[in-house]
Design a protein around this motif. Structure first.
Motif, mmCIF file in Angstrom:
data_model
loop_
_atom_site.group_PDB
_atom_site.id
_atom_site.type_symbol
_atom_site.label_atom_id
_atom_site.label_comp_id
_atom_site.label_asym_id
_atom_site.label_seq_id
_atom_site.Cartn_x
_atom_site.Cartn_y
_atom_site.Cartn_z
ATOM 1 N N ARG A 231 51.583 -14.511 125.652
ATOM 2 C CA ARG A 231 52.518 -14.308 126.634
ATOM 3 C C ARG A 231 52.123 -13.068 127.087
ATOM 4 O O ARG A 231 52.110 -12.224 126.537
ATOM 5 C CB ARG A 231 54.072 -14.428 126.080
ATOM 6 N N LEU A 232 51.930 -13.125 128.550
ATOM 7 C CA LEU A 232 51.247 -11.885 129.197
ATOM 8 C C LEU A 232 52.505 -11.642 130.172
ATOM 9 O O LEU A 232 52.809 -12.211 131.137
ATOM 10 C CB LEU A 232 50.032 -12.148 129.994
ATOM 11 N N LEU A 233 52.862 -10.254 129.931
ATOM 12 C CA LEU A 233 53.899 -9.796 130.676
ATOM 13 C C LEU A 233 53.602 -8.380 131.597
ATOM 14 O O LEU A 233 54.383 -8.086 132.008
ATOM 15 C CB LEU A 233 55.226 -9.502 129.953
ATOM 16 N N LYS B 175 37.900 -17.068 135.809
ATOM 17 C CA LYS B 175 36.877 -16.561 135.198
ATOM 18 C C LYS B 175 36.058 -15.453 135.839
ATOM 19 O O LYS B 175 35.718 -15.590 136.827
ATOM 20 C CB LYS B 175 35.888 -17.371 134.632
ATOM 21 N N LEU B 176 36.252 -14.265 135.467
ATOM 22 C CA LEU B 176 35.479 -13.027 135.789
ATOM 23 C C LEU B 176 34.051 -13.203 136.047
ATOM 24 O O LEU B 176 33.379 -13.819 135.144
ATOM 25 C CB LEU B 176 35.870 -11.566 134.938
ATOM 26 N N GLY B 177 33.537 -12.809 137.143
ATOM 27 C CA GLY B 177 31.997 -12.947 137.371
ATOM 28 C C GLY B 177 31.476 -11.568 136.872
ATOM 29 O O GLY B 177 32.123 -10.729 136.263
ATOM 30 N N THR B 178 30.191 -11.392 137.375
ATOM 31 C CA THR B 178 29.550 -10.057 137.014
ATOM 32 C C THR B 178 29.912 -8.854 137.888
ATOM 33 O O THR B 178 29.684 -7.625 137.221
ATOM 34 C CB THR B 178 27.988 -10.263 137.261
ATOM 35 N N ASP B 179 30.701 -9.383 138.970
ATOM 36 C CA ASP B 179 31.076 -7.923 139.787
ATOM 37 C C ASP B 179 32.447 -7.664 139.515
ATOM 38 O O ASP B 179 33.167 -7.045 140.686
ATOM 39 C CB ASP B 179 30.484 -8.131 141.413
ATOM 40 N N SER B 180 33.050 -7.829 138.439
ATOM 41 C CA SER B 180 34.643 -7.606 138.130
ATOM 42 C C SER B 180 35.560 -8.297 139.106
ATOM 43 O O SER B 180 36.863 -7.621 139.101
ATOM 44 C CB SER B 180 34.858 -5.949 137.953
ATOM 45 N N ASP B 181 35.057 -9.192 139.649
ATOM 46 C CA ASP B 181 36.166 -9.950 140.398
ATOM 47 C C ASP B 181 35.841 -11.622 140.134
ATOM 48 O O ASP B 181 34.864 -12.028 139.249
ATOM 49 C CB ASP B 181 35.542 -10.143 141.885
ATOM 50 N N THR C 238 36.317 -13.405 130.148
ATOM 51 C CA THR C 238 37.310 -12.790 130.581
ATOM 52 C C THR C 238 37.772 -13.317 131.734
ATOM 53 O O THR C 238 37.129 -13.757 132.511
ATOM 54 C CB THR C 238 36.982 -11.187 130.882
ATOM 55 N N TYR C 239 39.209 -13.811 131.716
ATOM 56 C CA TYR C 239 39.767 -14.343 132.722
ATOM 57 C C TYR C 239 40.987 -13.521 133.407
ATOM 58 O O TYR C 239 41.483 -12.718 132.682
ATOM 59 C CB TYR C 239 40.353 -15.865 132.159
ATOM 60 N N LEU C 240 41.372 -14.096 134.402
ATOM 61 C CA LEU C 240 42.727 -13.168 135.106
ATOM 62 C C LEU C 240 43.666 -14.485 135.307
ATOM 63 O O LEU C 240 43.379 -15.322 135.907
ATOM 64 C CB LEU C 240 42.006 -12.754 136.289
ATOM 65 N N CYS C 241 44.904 -13.897 134.847
ATOM 66 C CA CYS C 241 46.255 -14.612 135.429
ATOM 67 C C CYS C 241 46.561 -13.873 136.701
ATOM 68 O O CYS C 241 46.535 -12.650 136.554
ATOM 69 C CB CYS C 241 47.180 -14.345 134.495
ATOM 70 N N LYS C 242 46.403 -14.468 137.877
ATOM 71 C CA LYS C 242 46.898 -13.697 139.201
ATOM 72 C C LYS C 242 47.935 -14.293 140.077
ATOM 73 O O LYS C 242 48.236 -15.503 139.858
ATOM 74 C CB LYS C 242 45.336 -13.833 139.863
ATOM 75 N N SER D 201 47.203 -9.194 138.762
ATOM 76 C CA SER D 201 46.352 -9.860 138.058
ATOM 77 C C SER D 201 46.438 -9.309 136.467
ATOM 78 O O SER D 201 46.698 -7.941 136.313
ATOM 79 C CB SER D 201 45.124 -9.654 138.275
ATOM 80 N N TYR D 202 46.124 -9.995 135.630
ATOM 81 C CA TYR D 202 46.261 -9.501 134.175
ATOM 82 C C TYR D 202 45.130 -10.252 133.470
ATOM 83 O O TYR D 202 44.829 -11.423 133.634
ATOM 84 C CB TYR D 202 47.607 -10.088 133.265
ATOM 85 N N GLY D 203 44.296 -9.468 132.621
ATOM 86 C CA GLY D 203 43.113 -9.969 132.007
ATOM 87 C C GLY D 203 43.436 -10.538 130.647
ATOM 88 O O GLY D 203 44.085 -10.095 129.784
ATOM 89 N N VAL D 204 42.618 -11.557 130.606
ATOM 90 C CA VAL D 204 42.551 -12.273 128.978
ATOM 91 C C VAL D 204 40.974 -12.366 128.650
ATOM 92 O O VAL D 204 40.461 -13.016 129.339
ATOM 93 C CB VAL D 204 43.225 -13.466 129.187
ATOM 94 N N LYS D 205 40.743 -11.889 127.513
ATOM 95 C CA LYS D 205 39.563 -12.032 126.998
ATOM 96 C C LYS D 205 39.868 -13.286 126.014
ATOM 97 O O LYS D 205 40.420 -13.229 125.164
ATOM 98 C CB LYS D 205 38.938 -10.857 126.131
ATOM 99 N N VAL D 206 38.997 -14.456 126.268
ATOM 100 C CA VAL D 206 38.777 -15.608 125.342
ATOM 101 C C VAL D 206 37.918 -15.694 124.479
ATOM 102 O O VAL D 206 36.491 -15.585 124.903
ATOM 103 C CB VAL D 206 39.117 -16.825 126.430
#
Length: 138
Positions: A19-21, A56-62, A107-111, A122-127
């Motif tokens: 859970r990401l709050l 999923k994040l790319g190489t440019d932090s987006d 690394t993924y983002l919930c956005k 957005s919230y980062g999640v490392k899988v």
């Protein structure tokens, strides 16, 4: 708001729940090869009708590409092994990844998409994906 991890295990079929709050920084969630991950991403009051993303994040932090995205008219979306379900009343959306593969690590983002004049939330999640079941559930 602060990030709060919630863990759940299924003995017969692997499930990790996170859970990401909100808050800054990335959370790490671990699953194992062939298993599933479920993440609940919370958003603020007023964002209920805005599109929600899992990317999923790319190489440019987006985001390299949006994996699944909801819309005002479509609160549940399936795309291949990924799904996203928006619970407007609870102000959260659940992201599911099934059939975890090594290529899912990253690394993924919930956005939440806001207007062009507002900052995207957005919230980062490392899988992490493991072949060792006991290591994945730590």
């Amino acid at each position: 708001m602060q990030e709060v991890p919630v863990q759940r295990q299924h003995v017969g079929g692997s499930v990790c729940l996170l859970r990401l709050l909100g808050g800054d920084g990335h959370r790490t969630v671990r699953g194992f090869l062939g298993g599933s991950l479920l993440m609940n991403c919370k958003y603020w009051h007023g964002d209920e009708m805005k599109p929600t993303f899992w990317c999923k994040l790319g190489t440019d932090s987006d985001c390299a590409a949006d994996i699944v995205i909801t819309s005002k008219n479509q609160s549940m979306v399936w795309r291949e092994r990924f799904s996203i379900r928006d619970n407007h009343a609870g102000k959260l959306f659940m992201v599911t990844t099934e059939g975890l593969a090594e290529g899912d690590m990253g690394t993924y983002l919930c956005k939440v998409q806001r207007s062009t004049t507002q900052r995207e939330e957005s919230y980062g999640v490392k899988v992490m994906v493991s072949t060792n079941t006991s290591a994945a559930m730590r």
